[in-house]
Motif scaffolding. Sequence first.
Motif, short mmCIF file in Angstrom:
data_model
loop_
_atom_site.label_atom_id
_atom_site.label_comp_id
_atom_site.label_asym_id
_atom_site.label_seq_id
_atom_site.Cartn_x
_atom_site.Cartn_y
_atom_site.Cartn_z
N SER A 10 -1.72 1.31 -8.28
CA SER A 10 -3.31 1.29 -8.66
C SER A 10 -4.21 2.60 -7.84
O SER A 10 -3.88 3.48 -6.49
CB SER A 10 -4.62 0.21 -8.63
N ARG A 11 -4.84 2.82 -8.47
CA ARG A 11 -6.08 3.46 -7.72
C ARG A 11 -7.24 2.87 -6.95
O ARG A 11 -8.22 3.47 -6.49
CB ARG A 11 -6.90 4.67 -8.63
N VAL A 12 -6.76 1.81 -6.81
CA VAL A 12 -8.03 0.59 -6.19
C VAL A 12 -7.78 0.78 -4.73
O VAL A 12 -6.30 0.58 -4.33
CB VAL A 12 -7.62 -0.51 -6.26
N ASP B 23 3.34 -0.99 4.46
CA ASP B 23 3.65 0.06 4.11
C ASP B 23 4.51 0.27 3.45
O ASP B 23 5.52 0.21 3.91
CB ASP B 23 3.00 1.09 5.29
N ILE B 24 4.54 0.70 2.15
CA ILE B 24 5.25 0.71 1.43
C ILE B 24 6.21 2.44 1.58
O ILE B 24 7.47 1.95 1.40
CB ILE B 24 4.75 1.01 -0.12
N SER B 25 5.91 3.29 2.09
CA SER B 25 6.59 4.18 2.83
C SER B 25 7.36 4.53 3.33
O SER B 25 7.98 5.07 4.07
CB SER B 25 5.56 5.09 2.79
N VAL C 46 0.70 -1.13 -0.07
CA VAL C 46 -0.03 0.22 0.06
C VAL C 46 0.93 1.39 -0.18
O VAL C 46 2.30 1.85 1.09
CB VAL C 46 -0.73 0.40 0.80
N ARG C 47 0.49 2.24 -1.04
CA ARG C 47 0.84 3.36 -0.73
C ARG C 47 -0.27 4.41 -0.69
O ARG C 47 -0.88 4.50 -1.50
CB ARG C 47 1.42 3.92 -1.99
N ASP C 48 -0.02 5.50 0.56
CA ASP C 48 -1.80 6.31 0.66
C ASP C 48 -2.65 5.46 0.49
O ASP C 48 -3.73 6.59 -0.03
CB ASP C 48 -1.06 7.08 -0.26
N GLY C 49 -2.22 4.71 1.22
CA GLY C 49 -3.82 3.56 0.72
C GLY C 49 -4.16 3.15 -0.22
O GLY C 49 -5.30 1.67 0.01
#
Length: 250
Positions: free
Chosen positions: A151-153, A174-176, A137-140
Amino acid sequence: MKYRKFTLYPAIDIKNGKCVRLLFGDMERETVYHENPLDQAIWFVDQGAEWLHIVDLDGAVEGKNVNKSIIQKMLNLLQNKVHVQVGGGIRNLENIDFWLENGVNRVILGTLALENPHFIEKLNKNYYKKIVIGADVRDGMIASHGWKNQSRVKAVDLIREFNPNIINSIIYTDISRDGSLQGVSLDQTISFSKSIPHPVIASGGVSSIKDIIDLSKQVTNGIEGVVIGRALYDKKFTFGDAIKSLRVDT
């Protein structure tokens, strides 16, 4: 009821046949920790690991089993000594069957889950509880193809669709934070876990024993384990220390 005991999953990420860690999932920002992943696997087992978390990083990007031979050697040597979950490039039923038939206890599906969620829903009972979904996940939002494609999913929306009878657990990364030693995203992980019906394995950013203890206290919120990578390789603590911390605090 989705609550279980808390489990530690030492990570073995394989790139070009070597044991590496990436920073923020960037294939160009690697640190090689061991030329032979097999020796690393043996070390973790000798330290008391009950599970190994093995990822074919090249496979995740290329969509096929690139480091198959080295992983097979690990499975053959460690048979009956440790449980194993494997991910990276598993994109079809043939891939899933191959690993399950070669001693893997669970297969991790990421890109396949995003691109063809109906495939997972159609799996028969032979696969129940042997499937782990990788929610990177990036930014959810879900990332795929070795985290290269964004993606935008929304992760929560995707994961909620899966039948809890089929899915064993969800690895929330959390990729960040991944590979950064910045500490886990505790609040985000708890929020994610509370929002879905599946047990969650936390991943990304573990930097200290405190991170592990904090996560282990969230079993009632559905967090059943944690993947530990760079913190072990950089000797922030030993795997034995991590095990002892759970004996004291849970």
